[in-house]
Write a protein that holds these residues in place. Sequence first.
Motif, mmCIF file in Angstrom:
data_model
loop_
_atom_site.group_PDB
_atom_site.id
_atom_site.type_symbol
_atom_site.label_atom_id
_atom_site.label_comp_id
_atom_site.label_asym_id
_atom_site.label_seq_id
_atom_site.Cartn_x
_atom_site.Cartn_y
_atom_site.Cartn_z
ATOM 1 N N ALA A 582 0.839 -1.208 0.000
ATOM 2 C CA ALA A 582 0.000 0.000 0.000
ATOM 3 C C ALA A 582 0.868 1.251 0.000
ATOM 4 O O ALA A 582 0.609 2.210 -0.745
ATOM 5 C CB ALA A 582 -0.927 -0.021 1.214
ATOM 6 N N ILE A 583 1.906 1.237 0.813
ATOM 7 C CA ILE A 583 2.812 2.395 0.871
ATOM 8 C C ILE A 583 3.489 2.614 -0.483
ATOM 9 O O ILE A 583 3.543 3.727 -1.008
ATOM 10 C CB ILE A 583 3.881 2.176 1.981
ATOM 11 N N GLU A 584 3.996 1.519 -1.042
ATOM 12 C CA GLU A 584 4.720 1.618 -2.321
ATOM 13 C C GLU A 584 3.806 2.106 -3.438
ATOM 14 O O GLU A 584 4.188 2.927 -4.266
ATOM 15 C CB GLU A 584 5.323 0.252 -2.698
ATOM 16 N N MET A 585 2.581 1.583 -3.463
ATOM 17 C CA MET A 585 1.671 1.960 -4.531
ATOM 18 C C MET A 585 1.233 3.420 -4.397
ATOM 19 O O MET A 585 1.076 4.127 -5.392
ATOM 20 C CB MET A 585 0.456 1.034 -4.581
ATOM 21 N N ALA A 586 1.052 3.854 -3.139
ATOM 22 C CA ALA A 586 0.693 5.260 -2.927
ATOM 23 C C ALA A 586 1.814 6.152 -3.456
ATOM 24 O O ALA A 586 1.566 7.167 -4.121
ATOM 25 C CB ALA A 586 0.434 5.511 -1.443
ATOM 26 N N ARG A 588 3.730 5.591 -5.820
ATOM 27 C CA ARG A 588 3.710 5.544 -7.283
ATOM 28 C C ARG A 588 2.438 6.192 -7.858
ATOM 29 O O ARG A 588 2.227 6.156 -9.070
ATOM 30 C CB ARG A 588 3.772 4.091 -7.758
ATOM 31 N N GLY A 589 1.573 6.688 -6.998
ATOM 32 C CA GLY A 589 0.328 7.291 -7.483
ATOM 33 C C GLY A 589 -0.681 6.271 -7.965
ATOM 34 O O GLY A 589 -1.519 6.583 -8.814
ATOM 35 N N GLY A 590 -0.611 5.058 -7.430
ATOM 36 C CA GLY A 590 -1.570 4.014 -7.819
ATOM 37 C C GLY A 590 -1.260 3.438 -9.194
ATOM 38 O O GLY A 590 -0.235 3.752 -9.798
ATOM 39 N N ARG A 591 -2.146 2.554 -9.660
ATOM 40 C CA ARG A 591 -1.909 1.865 -10.932
ATOM 41 C C ARG A 591 -2.266 2.716 -12.156
ATOM 42 O O ARG A 591 -1.691 2.553 -13.212
ATOM 43 C CB ARG A 591 -2.734 0.564 -10.964
ATOM 44 N N ASP A 592 -3.264 3.616 -11.982
ATOM 45 C CA ASP A 592 -3.771 4.330 -13.153
ATOM 46 C C ASP A 592 -3.334 5.801 -13.169
ATOM 47 O O ASP A 592 -2.997 6.364 -12.132
ATOM 48 C CB ASP A 592 -5.309 4.239 -13.194
ATOM 49 N N THR B 383 -19.948 -14.004 -11.206
ATOM 50 C CA THR B 383 -20.940 -14.040 -10.116
ATOM 51 C C THR B 383 -21.307 -12.637 -9.637
ATOM 52 O O THR B 383 -22.413 -12.405 -9.175
ATOM 53 C CB THR B 383 -20.403 -14.798 -8.879
ATOM 54 N N ARG B 384 -20.360 -11.712 -9.720
ATOM 55 C CA ARG B 384 -20.571 -10.430 -9.063
ATOM 56 C C ARG B 384 -19.698 -9.379 -9.719
ATOM 57 O O ARG B 384 -18.592 -9.687 -10.201
ATOM 58 C CB ARG B 384 -20.164 -10.553 -7.585
ATOM 59 N N ILE B 385 -20.214 -8.173 -9.767
ATOM 60 C CA ILE B 385 -19.389 -7.034 -10.171
ATOM 61 C C ILE B 385 -19.407 -6.050 -9.016
ATOM 62 O O ILE B 385 -20.472 -5.637 -8.544
ATOM 63 C CB ILE B 385 -19.915 -6.374 -11.462
ATOM 64 N N ASN B 386 -18.195 -5.710 -8.557
ATOM 65 C CA ASN B 386 -18.050 -4.732 -7.471
ATOM 66 C C ASN B 386 -17.450 -3.465 -8.027
ATOM 67 O O ASN B 386 -16.392 -3.520 -8.660
ATOM 68 C CB ASN B 386 -17.055 -5.245 -6.421
ATOM 69 N N VAL B 387 -18.075 -2.358 -7.772
ATOM 70 C CA VAL B 387 -17.470 -1.100 -8.187
ATOM 71 C C VAL B 387 -16.579 -0.605 -7.047
ATOM 72 O O VAL B 387 -17.034 -0.476 -5.909
ATOM 73 C CB VAL B 387 -18.537 -0.068 -8.575
ATOM 74 N N LEU B 388 -15.299 -0.380 -7.366
ATOM 75 C CA LEU B 388 -14.289 -0.028 -6.358
ATOM 76 C C LEU B 388 -13.640 1.295 -6.739
ATOM 77 O O LEU B 388 -13.696 1.719 -7.900
ATOM 78 C CB LEU B 388 -13.193 -1.107 -6.311
ATOM 79 N N ASP B 389 -12.971 1.908 -5.762
ATOM 80 C CA ASP B 389 -12.235 3.136 -6.080
ATOM 81 C C ASP B 389 -10.743 2.855 -6.311
ATOM 82 O O ASP B 389 -9.922 3.760 -6.330
ATOM 83 C CB ASP B 389 -12.440 4.185 -4.986
ATOM 84 N N ALA B 390 -10.419 1.574 -6.477
ATOM 85 C CA ALA B 390 -9.022 1.174 -6.724
ATOM 86 C C ALA B 390 -9.056 -0.206 -7.371
ATOM 87 O O ALA B 390 -10.096 -0.873 -7.341
ATOM 88 C CB ALA B 390 -8.264 1.123 -5.403
ATOM 89 N N PRO B 391 -7.940 -0.657 -7.929
ATOM 90 C CA PRO B 391 -7.938 -1.996 -8.522
ATOM 91 C C PRO B 391 -8.292 -3.071 -7.507
ATOM 92 O O PRO B 391 -8.115 -2.887 -6.295
ATOM 93 C CB PRO B 391 -6.499 -2.160 -9.009
ATOM 94 N N ASN B 412 14.762 -10.225 -5.083
ATOM 95 C CA ASN B 412 14.410 -8.831 -4.764
ATOM 96 C C ASN B 412 12.978 -8.473 -5.156
ATOM 97 O O ASN B 412 12.577 -7.322 -5.036
ATOM 98 C CB ASN B 412 15.398 -7.867 -5.448
ATOM 99 N N VAL B 413 12.207 -9.451 -5.604
ATOM 100 C CA VAL B 413 10.904 -9.116 -6.182
ATOM 101 C C VAL B 413 9.892 -8.677 -5.124
ATOM 102 O O VAL B 413 9.827 -9.228 -4.020
ATOM 103 C CB VAL B 413 10.360 -10.314 -7.007
ATOM 104 N N THR B 414 9.151 -7.626 -5.456
ATOM 105 C CA THR B 414 7.980 -7.206 -4.673
ATOM 106 C C THR B 414 6.861 -6.950 -5.690
ATOM 107 O O THR B 414 7.137 -6.610 -6.835
ATOM 108 C CB THR B 414 8.248 -5.906 -3.891
ATOM 109 N N TYR B 415 5.625 -7.115 -5.241
ATOM 110 C CA TYR B 415 4.510 -6.916 -6.173
ATOM 111 C C TYR B 415 4.498 -5.498 -6.734
ATOM 112 O O TYR B 415 4.227 -5.279 -7.910
ATOM 113 C CB TYR B 415 3.174 -7.207 -5.485
ATOM 114 N N SER B 416 4.817 -4.547 -5.886
ATOM 115 C CA SER B 416 4.722 -3.153 -6.331
ATOM 116 C C SER B 416 5.775 -2.810 -7.384
ATOM 117 O O SER B 416 5.639 -1.815 -8.092
ATOM 118 C CB SER B 416 4.853 -2.210 -5.131
ATOM 119 N N ALA B 417 6.831 -3.642 -7.483
ATOM 120 C CA ALA B 417 7.889 -3.342 -8.453
ATOM 121 C C ALA B 417 7.450 -3.641 -9.892
ATOM 122 O O ALA B 417 8.094 -3.195 -10.842
ATOM 123 C CB ALA B 417 9.154 -4.137 -8.116
#
Lengths: 595, 595
Positions: A582-586, A588-592, B383-391, B412-417
């Motif tokens: 969450a910190i890292e993505m913030a 980076r300004g999020g994904r979009d 099954t469902r569509i959720n409207v979110l304010d983030a991915p 060294n991998v992290t998801y945010s990278a």
Amino acid sequence: MAPATLLKYHAQDGPAEEYTHVKTESFHNANTPASPNARKARHTNVAGTDNSKDEELKSPWILHPSLVLKEDVLQKWGKGEGEIPDPDEVLDLKEERKGWHGYVEWELYPERKARVKEWMKGFDFPSAPEFQFVPLPKTNPILEGVRWKQYHYALGKATKDIPAESWLWVQKEKSPDMIHILQFPYNGEPPRDRLVSTALTTNEDHFVRNHGGIPEIDEDEYFLDIGGLVNEPKRITMAMLKDEKLFPRQSNIVTIQCSGTRRIEQIHQYPGDGDELINAPWGEGAIGTARWTGVSLKKVIKYCGGLKYPDKPMHLEFLGADTYFKQGEVYNYAVSVPWRKVKANEVLLAWEMNGQPLPKIHGFPLRTVVFGYIGARSCKWLTRINVLDAPSEGPVQKKEYLYYNSQVGKHNVTYSAGFSIQDMLVSSAIMSPVDADQIIHDGKIKMRGWAYSGGGHWPVRVEVSNDGGSVWYEVPHEQMSEKYFYAWRVWEYDLPVDAEGWLELVVRCWDNSMNTQPTFVRSAWNWDLHVTSSCHRIKVFSINRSRPKTAAKLKMYEESGIPFFPITKPSAVPLESDERYAIEMAARGGRDPLE
Amino acid sequence: MAPATLLKYHAQDGPAEEYTHVKTESFHNANTPASPNARKARHTNVAGTDNSKDEELKSPWILHPSLVLKEDVLQKWGKGEGEIPDPDEVLDLKEERKGWHGYVEWELYPERKARVKEWMKGFDFPSAPEFQFVPLPKTNPILEGVRWKQYHYALGKATKDIPAESWLWVQKEKSPDMIHILQFPYNGEPPRDRLVSTALTTNEDHFVRNHGGIPEIDEDEYFLDIGGLVNEPKRITMAMLKDEKLFPRQSNIVTIQCSGTRRIEQIHQYPGDGDELINAPWGEGAIGTARWTGVSLKKVIKYCGGLKYPDKPMHLEFLGADTYFKQGEVYNYAVSVPWRKVKANEVLLAWEMNGQPLPKIHGFPLRTVVFGYIGARSCKWLTRINVLDAPSEGPVQKKEYLYYNSQVGKHNVTYSAGFSIQDMLVSSAIMSPVDADQIIHDGKIKMRGWAYSGGGHWPVRVEVSNDGGSVWYEVPHEQMSEKYFYAWRVWEYDLPVDAEGWLELVVRCWDNSMNTQPTFVRSAWNWDLHVTSSCHRIKVFSINRSRPKTAAKLKMYEESGIPFFPITKPSAVPLESDERYAIEMAARGGRDPLE
């Protein structure tokens, strides 16, 4: 031109391997599919098969269990229904000389050769194994040489035990951890790292590339005949050769290299000729360096009154006691070198290797050592030297070790289209690390290897790269072994490596004539897969512990007791905590994008 | 910095494959080495093993034969010595709804998820198979997915039969000659050549990349819930969706591509992440094109009164009925796309594929089809569509399908990278010939393939090369299929080929935005082995019959009845007669210089 109807061969759908992997304890486990027009004779009953007819066979000679004799040629040898002709009767082959076990002379007896050629037509020998379009067997020996064993078996008592006896010499004289590329004729190389641990290779570790079996020759019964276009043909014994009053002693440190060195790189990228004798899948170890001692052939020729036409482009042909097969015919091993080479004192008749008598497997009691040439010219178990006005007509000289251009293949190849490989070129190899290594380091990776140039040259500079060959680092002279006119140099270097992930480490050598190596395997691919002379490249996965993120992750693995290797094993733990993510993505300004 | 002590992992010496190749007729043949602290329960007695204790176990629930339950966690579930806890008792999992077979809801029940997480810790699941440092299995299925079968088995009756049932749907709905990349969850692609024989892919041939089992949902019992940050959350049935008075029908030709397409090229050159779910070794066929029919999601959102914050960077999360596992936790499949994408009418809720109801394996009764995006966002069994304010926070969105730089790896991998793979890039593939083909032709080689660009682009130009990418030939527009905004183009071309021997054929595509492909696999290698976007290269051995020497040699083979292929099979006849050799060598002035 209209588009062709394609005739395509898909390697993936290729024939099943016509080849039984060897178990080293057994020589006779090959299985040849019986041809419709064939019959098998067997040593022993095989449970569930009807061998009763075979059992009745009259011949005292027992065929190799997987040898197949063609029905329609049986009569030819004067045999009736149910009889197998005996090669000892038909061919009447004998060992040539007292004290020369395993030696049959072929070249002096054309009728004998012709008869064997006919006899050989009676067999369905198995195909060469396909190992170029499929992965190499994981066995050791990698390849067995079934056909070559059977060739020897087919000729009866004079040759049939040679494969087994030769293998015993391998076990006696070579290191136990040799990589056996081909069991028979024996081809083997030492473990990579050990080969470059010393500038001189031990006799046990020195690579072997034999073309036939290993003869066992009594030194006291040994003699060498020198004939052809020489003024005074002579027979010379070992005692004469070792008599320093007759011949001054000569000793040189010489590297011998097989032109197949590093062939696996060509095989893996672009398969080529399977060859009559298997084109062995050599690694980087088909090279070795020893101190060879004997006499210069030049002095021996002088002792024979010199050449009849010394100013013409004469060749000196060397004949070995080993038996060589080519397309259904039989030969003694024969190769030649030009007189110029001999005149330069670059051809030794050697009986010592690193101060010890020649091992049997390396040519005891006498061999040639030709400096700077392809190893094939350094003839073992030397029986005869013929002075010729042209290169040897022996198949090894005339039909093999030819260097073709990259458009030559099975569809258009002729012997004359290739040039004869004599002088060896500049080359090198990385012996440590090895391809696909995954390396944790602190900013430097230790590399070790060899560099060599033949043909009158020597290696003066070795360069390595960590980026596939854009930036090069010179190996300091302090980290290279001594220079010799006729030998390689081994080297080591702590290569600076900052980057992580897959890197391509490369080495190249420059010789004193400024020759260096082609860039890619592709640059010098050739149909017979000789002299893989391109820069040697390996892929390594770099894990640089001097980087904090990497150090932290490695520490986590260490503390949790989970093995880090291999890298392809999925991580058992999340790569990043949800909080950190969450910190890292913030940051980076999020994904979009914003808008 | 001092040179490091190297910690090296030699791939060659790697672990034996911890993996039993599948026989398609049996699901339950995996062998997991028993851990010291484990006990096995078996379906049946295995001859020679003592199962008497297992036989006495009280549980009515029978474990997968190779599942291993850890001794020290047995007590946790209130069981005594010799008892195995029953997942149906412990977890109490049920199918969620009438008419929804194979669907367990996870996301709405955090306690259920937490309990399963604990339960899963009780097992020693087998390791992921190692297939990147060793050759791919020659089996079909190539990989089995033992762990994923066991995950499903371990949770009891609600999920244990899903692997077997899913495989039945594969056999029912897909072509019999599919290349089964992974048996479960099913991943498969059609034979190369057939895939590009038509611009529209048949439903039977369309690739499948599932992340879990195949639920079987009764259309009449089906409904879709739309919630989250939408003004009017709604439950929508299939009947409502198909009511054209409520929603206008939309139909588009759309290419869907897995970001794993052509992954084998990365695997073969630079192995990477094995991943939790096997990173399937896809060839060039993980792409397909169909006419999809349904309604635009935009209209459905409008029907729900629109989004609460339509001007913010909202994401629409799609949840599937399939069960997904990640690092010991359980999920429903969940991914998301930005609202912008939906607003452009580029997200379809589809129930028809090429005019037919969706096959079960492709998401019956309803799935999303997201144009120009990675296939993973086209969620099946919606099954469902959720409207979110983030991915979406679902692991498939957050932790997978990430595109890393080439220095990122296990160390060294992290998801945010990584950045999230959504829009697909420009790419192409040669589907015929295939790598290592040996081709007899008369000066032209017919090539066939596909070209695609996603993310709002389309392929406008296809170029091929016969020399590794120096000279390019444009495929004429007449030999390319029609342009569509959201689809690939298939193409064919008779490539002029003069040269013989090994050639590198290459293809690249240019899209309408002038994007083209990176040059080498190396140029865009990434740890998760996604989007092998580099120019597609294959090696072929060219045999040009329009050359007289080649024609003569081929004729000789033909007349003698000896097969010419494979090229590595040694020639059974001399390459050149002795007479011809003598003439040729004389013309060359012999082997040695004049003086």
